[in-house]
Design a protein around this motif. Structure first.
Motif, PDB file in Angstrom:
ATOM      1  N   ALA A 169       7.325 -40.572  24.652  1.00 32.46           N
ATOM      2  CA  ALA A 169       8.404 -40.770  23.471  1.00 32.46           C
ATOM      3  C   ALA A 169       9.192 -38.890  23.630  1.00 32.46           C
ATOM      4  N   PRO A 170      10.149 -39.237  24.529  1.00 29.29           N
ATOM      5  CA  PRO A 170      10.597 -37.704  24.669  1.00 29.29           C
ATOM      6  C   PRO A 170      10.786 -36.597  23.384  1.00 29.29           C
ATOM      7  N   ALA A 171      10.530 -35.745  23.245  1.00 27.19           N
ATOM      8  CA  ALA A 171      10.716 -35.383  22.132  1.00 27.19           C
ATOM      9  C   ALA A 171      11.405 -34.004  21.716  1.00 27.19           C
ATOM     10  N   ARG A 172      12.516 -34.498  21.399  1.00 24.56           N
ATOM     11  CA  ARG A 172      13.802 -35.195  20.509  1.00 24.56           C
ATOM     12  C   ARG A 172      14.099 -33.809  20.482  1.00 24.56           C
ATOM     13  N   ARG A 173      13.703 -32.772  20.117  1.00 27.38           N
ATOM     14  CA  ARG A 173      13.560 -31.416  20.022  1.00 27.38           C
ATOM     15  C   ARG A 173      13.165 -30.158  21.118  1.00 27.38           C
ATOM     16  N   GLY A 174      12.752 -30.621  21.679  1.00 24.95           N
ATOM     17  CA  GLY A 174      12.454 -29.978  22.380  1.00 24.95           C
ATOM     18  C   GLY A 174      10.958 -29.459  22.680  1.00 24.95           C
ATOM     19  N   SER A 175      11.200 -28.272  22.826  1.00 24.51           N
ATOM     20  CA  SER A 175      10.546 -26.843  22.468  1.00 24.51           C
ATOM     21  C   SER A 175       9.862 -26.834  21.046  1.00 24.51           C
ATOM     22  N   PHE A 176      11.543 -26.518  20.573  1.00 25.64           N
ATOM     23  CA  PHE A 176      12.421 -25.666  19.520  1.00 25.64           C
ATOM     24  C   PHE A 176      11.299 -26.377  18.073  1.00 25.64           C
ATOM     25  N   ALA A 177       9.771 -27.480  18.034  1.00 23.23           N
ATOM     26  CA  ALA A 177       9.716 -28.593  16.885  1.00 23.23           C
ATOM     27  C   ALA A 177       8.488 -28.811  17.282  1.00 23.23           C
ATOM     28  N   PRO A 178       7.455 -29.814  16.984  1.00 22.90           N
ATOM     29  CA  PRO A 178       5.891 -29.417  17.263  1.00 22.90           C
ATOM     30  C   PRO A 178       6.186 -31.566  17.296  1.00 22.90           C
ATOM     31  N   CYS A 179       5.214 -31.921  17.666  1.00 16.87           N
ATOM     32  CA  CYS A 179       5.501 -33.553  18.361  1.00 16.87           C
ATOM     33  C   CYS A 179       3.949 -33.929  17.437  1.00 16.87           C
ATOM     34  N   PHE A 180       3.883 -34.895  16.613  1.00 17.79           N
ATOM     35  CA  PHE A 180       1.927 -35.127  16.013  1.00 17.79           C
ATOM     36  C   PHE A 180       2.414 -36.458  17.055  1.00 17.79           C
ATOM     37  N   THR A 181       1.066 -36.359  17.492  1.00 12.75           N
ATOM     38  CA  THR A 181      -0.023 -37.049  18.319  1.00 12.75           C
ATOM     39  C   THR A 181      -0.373 -38.492  17.520  1.00 12.75           C
ATOM     40  N   LYS A 182      -0.421 -39.353  18.334  1.00 12.11           N
ATOM     41  CA  LYS A 182      -1.266 -40.381  17.670  1.00 12.11           C
ATOM     42  C   LYS A 182      -1.436 -40.426  17.012  1.00 12.11           C
ATOM     43  N   GLN A 232      21.302 -26.834  18.112  1.00 15.22           N
ATOM     44  CA  GLN A 232      22.107 -27.929  17.331  1.00 15.22           C
ATOM     45  C   GLN A 232      20.581 -28.216  15.919  1.00 15.22           C
ATOM     46  N   ALA A 233      20.477 -27.468  15.072  1.00 17.36           N
ATOM     47  CA  ALA A 233      19.306 -27.682  13.956  1.00 17.36           C
ATOM     48  C   ALA A 233      20.029 -27.830  13.165  1.00 17.36           C
ATOM     49  N   ASP A 234      20.880 -28.506  12.330  1.00 22.06           N
ATOM     50  CA  ASP A 234      21.801 -28.264  11.179  1.00 22.06           C
ATOM     51  C   ASP A 234      20.253 -29.191   9.770  1.00 22.06           C
ATOM     52  N   ASP A 235      19.583 -30.188  10.250  1.00 22.07           N
ATOM     53  CA  ASP A 235      18.691 -30.205   9.093  1.00 22.07           C
ATOM     54  C   ASP A 235      17.625 -30.798   9.898  1.00 22.07           C
ATOM     55  N   TRP A 236      16.891 -29.670  10.139  1.00 23.15           N
ATOM     56  CA  TRP A 236      15.964 -29.379  10.258  1.00 23.15           C
ATOM     57  C   TRP A 236      15.577 -27.293  11.167  1.00 23.15           C
ATOM     58  N   ASN A 237      14.233 -27.180  11.062  1.00 24.14           N
ATOM     59  CA  ASN A 237      14.102 -26.096  11.619  1.00 24.14           C
ATOM     60  C   ASN A 237      13.481 -25.288  12.509  1.00 24.14           C
ATOM     61  N   PRO A 238      13.852 -25.120  13.156  1.00 27.08           N
ATOM     62  CA  PRO A 238      13.489 -24.479  15.461  1.00 27.08           C
ATOM     63  C   PRO A 238      11.748 -23.503  14.661  1.00 27.08           C
ATOM     64  N   ILE A 239      11.227 -23.781  15.833  1.00 17.94           N
ATOM     65  CA  ILE A 239      10.870 -22.514  16.283  1.00 17.94           C
ATOM     66  C   ILE A 239      10.703 -21.729  17.757  1.00 17.94           C
ATOM     67  N   VAL A 240      10.403 -20.929  17.835  1.00 21.01           N
ATOM     68  CA  VAL A 240       9.746 -20.370  18.740  1.00 21.01           C
ATOM     69  C   VAL A 240       8.519 -19.973  19.059  1.00 21.01           C
ATOM     70  N   ILE A 241       7.531 -20.280  20.255  1.00 19.84           N
ATOM     71  CA  ILE A 241       6.142 -20.380  20.226  1.00 19.84           C
ATOM     72  C   ILE A 241       5.700 -19.282  21.039  1.00 19.84           C
ATOM     73  N   GLN A 270       5.629 -26.356   5.565  1.00 20.68           N
ATOM     74  CA  GLN A 270       7.194 -25.662   4.801  1.00 20.68           C
ATOM     75  C   GLN A 270       8.150 -27.245   5.842  1.00 20.68           C
ATOM     76  N   ASN A 271       7.162 -28.099   7.090  1.00 18.65           N
ATOM     77  CA  ASN A 271       8.278 -28.795   7.673  1.00 18.65           C
ATOM     78  C   ASN A 271       7.052 -30.064   7.499  1.00 18.65           C
ATOM     79  N   PRO A 272       7.183 -30.400   6.448  1.00 19.09           N
ATOM     80  CA  PRO A 272       5.767 -32.023   7.244  1.00 19.09           C
ATOM     81  C   PRO A 272       6.314 -32.846   8.175  1.00 19.09           C
ATOM     82  N   THR A 273       7.603 -33.187   8.261  1.00 17.50           N
ATOM     83  CA  THR A 273       8.666 -34.063   9.083  1.00 17.50           C
ATOM     84  C   THR A 273       8.669 -34.197   9.985  1.00 17.50           C
TER      85      THR A 273
END
Length: 327
Positions: free
Chosen positions: A152-165, A265-274, A316-319
């Motif tokens: 399921a392509p990461a909607r936020r690319g590499s700027f946010a994590p994804c929880f694995t199943k 474009q992150a109006d309602d979420w916080n991006p991160i650079v890893i 800080q960003n659990p969702t």
């Protein structure tokens, strides 16, 4: 290994031998102002290294890391028992053993459970996520393509994590931040002002001058700078110029990270650079690397760029999106 008394003793003896060699180098280079200044620099550098390790840290490097972890200044991750490519290990059960041993070593060393896990070479598979979950690992890092090409392509690319199943979150390292440091063509460590790693007095001096170090060995005493690609005659290293270059590169790195975050474009979420890198790069391959890191921290504070850890980011960003990273 870092707690082994034999290795600690050998390290101190090595530093002592270096000190003796550098005293002789100071005498030998008195007629050359530039080389003499570098000889003095290395003599003082290794003397201070020995003093810090033996007197300030009581030869206990792990104790220093435990202290920094306890203050919250560092988040230390677990890793595999050896640098094994976990998804292709055979026989079945080998990957589980690698992860379990690595986590147990972490607990024994630091007195607590690890939250993060460094996958050797960022090698990932769905089964690995399940094994990490069994050890209660909350996050790990993958290459950018793992989220960009996720099932399921990461909607936020590499700027946010994804929880694995399976449970743990996958953070993707930022391609541009990595390229600034690692790229052979564009990376900072290849700048002509920086110290050349391969040109060492262990190859330049005679066996008599090097004793007790063997001819053809790396001593850590290096008088030349990178100068340029395929340049047969390396120029003398200028420590002042190299330090200023590291400061300039640190400012550039922070500016690029700010620009990366600003492009999202992150109006309602916080991006991160890893931006993860092998620790051996800083100080070993790239002698000025520790100065670069220090200046990145200072420049980030000056430019109000928040530095954080994956665990703190998740608190800080659990969702976050649930997806399955590509392998």
């Amino acid at each position: 290994m870092l707690s082994d008394p034999l290795l600690r003793d050998r390290y101190l003896r090595h530093l002592g031998r270096l000190g003796g060699l550098l005293e002789r180098e100071c005498d030998r280079n008195q007629v050359d102002k530039s080389l003499f200044a570098l000889s003095e620099f290395y003599r003082d550098f290794f003397a201070e290294t020995r003093r810090t390790f033996a007197e300030e840290w009581d030869c206990d490097l792990l104790g220093v890391f435990r202290h920094l972890r306890g203050t919250g200044a560092l988040e230390i991750t677990a890793s595999a028992a050896t640098h094994a490519i976990l998804p292709i290990l055979q026989p079945p059960g080998a990957a589980h053993a690698q992860i379990a041993i690595g986590c147990n070593q972490f607990r024994e060393t630091f007195g607590g459970d690890p939250s993060g896990f460094w996958l050797p070479e960022c090698a990932y598979s769905t089964e690995i996520a399940k094994l990490l979950q069994a050890e209660n690992i909350r996050w790990f890092i993958v290459d950018a393509h793992a989220l960009e090409q996720a099932l399921a392509p990461a909607r936020r690319g590499s700027f946010a994590p994804c929880f694995t199943k399976a449970g743990p979150a996958a953070f993707a390292r930022n391609v541009h931040a990595s390229r600034q440091v690692w790229s052979a063509d564009q990376g900072y460590p290849g700048d002509p002002a920086y110290r050349d790693f391969y040109r060492d007095v262990g190859f330049d001096l005679s066996p008599e001058e090097l004793s007790p170090f063997p001819k053809g060995s790396f001593t850590g005493i290096k008088y030349h700078r990178v100068t340029g690609r395929d340049v047969p005659m390396k120029e003398i290293y200028d420590r002042t110029a190299a330090e200023e270059t590291a400061r300039r590169h640190a400012r550039h790195f922070v500016e690029r990270c700010i620009a990366e975050l600003g492009s999202v474009q992150a109006d309602d979420w916080n991006p991160i650079v890893i931006a993860p890198f092998d620790a051996e790069l800083f100080g070993h391959w790239w002698f000025e690397g520790p100065i670069f890191l220090e200046q990145v921290i200072l420049a980030a504070a000056e430019n109000q760029l928040l530095l954080t850890t994956p665990s703190e980011f998740l608190r800080q960003n659990p969702t976050q999106q649930v997806s399955e990273p590509a392998t």
